[in-house]
Motif scaffolding. Structure first.
Motif, short mmCIF file in Angstrom:
data_model
loop_
_atom_site.label_atom_id
_atom_site.label_comp_id
_atom_site.label_asym_id
_atom_site.label_seq_id
_atom_site.Cartn_x
_atom_site.Cartn_y
_atom_site.Cartn_z
N THR A 173 1.51 2.83 -3.42
CA THR A 173 0.81 3.44 -2.28
C THR A 173 0.76 2.44 -1.13
N THR A 174 0.46 2.94 0.05
CA THR A 174 0.32 2.05 1.21
C THR A 174 -0.71 0.97 0.90
N GLN A 175 -1.83 1.37 0.31
CA GLN A 175 -2.87 0.41 -0.04
C GLN A 175 -2.34 -0.62 -1.04
N GLY A 176 -1.55 -0.14 -1.98
CA GLY A 176 -0.95 -1.03 -2.97
C GLY A 176 -0.03 -2.06 -2.33
N LEU A 177 0.77 -1.60 -1.36
CA LEU A 177 1.70 -2.49 -0.65
C LEU A 177 0.94 -3.49 0.22
N ILE A 178 -0.16 -3.04 0.83
CA ILE A 178 -1.00 -3.92 1.65
C ILE A 178 -1.51 -5.08 0.78
#
Length: 69
Positions: A30-35
């Motif tokens: 997820t975007t949050q995971g990549l962040i």
């Protein structure tokens, strides 16, 4: 001058796709995971994904996530 963070993220994901670590059909975190994974901002992840999308390496599926093409 150092490489922009979004380019570092795009580069890292591109390398994983080219190396076969990420295969067609695989879902990206997820975007949050990549962040969290890369320690960058939302904007950097967003820009990196837009670059990879423009290169035809990934595709977004509404409500499902981002996948390797």
């Amino acid at each position: 001058m150092s490489t922009p963070k979004y380019e570092q993220v795009a580069s890292a994901i591109r390398s994983q796709i080219n190396a076969g670590t990420l295969k067609p059909g695989d879902q990206l975190p997820t975007t949050q995971g990549l962040i969290e994974m890369y320690g960058v901002s939302y904007g950097s992840v967003r820009t990196a994904l837009l670059i990879l999308k423009a290169e035809g390496l990934i595709e977004g599926r509404q409500g499902e996530g981002v996948f390797v093409r």
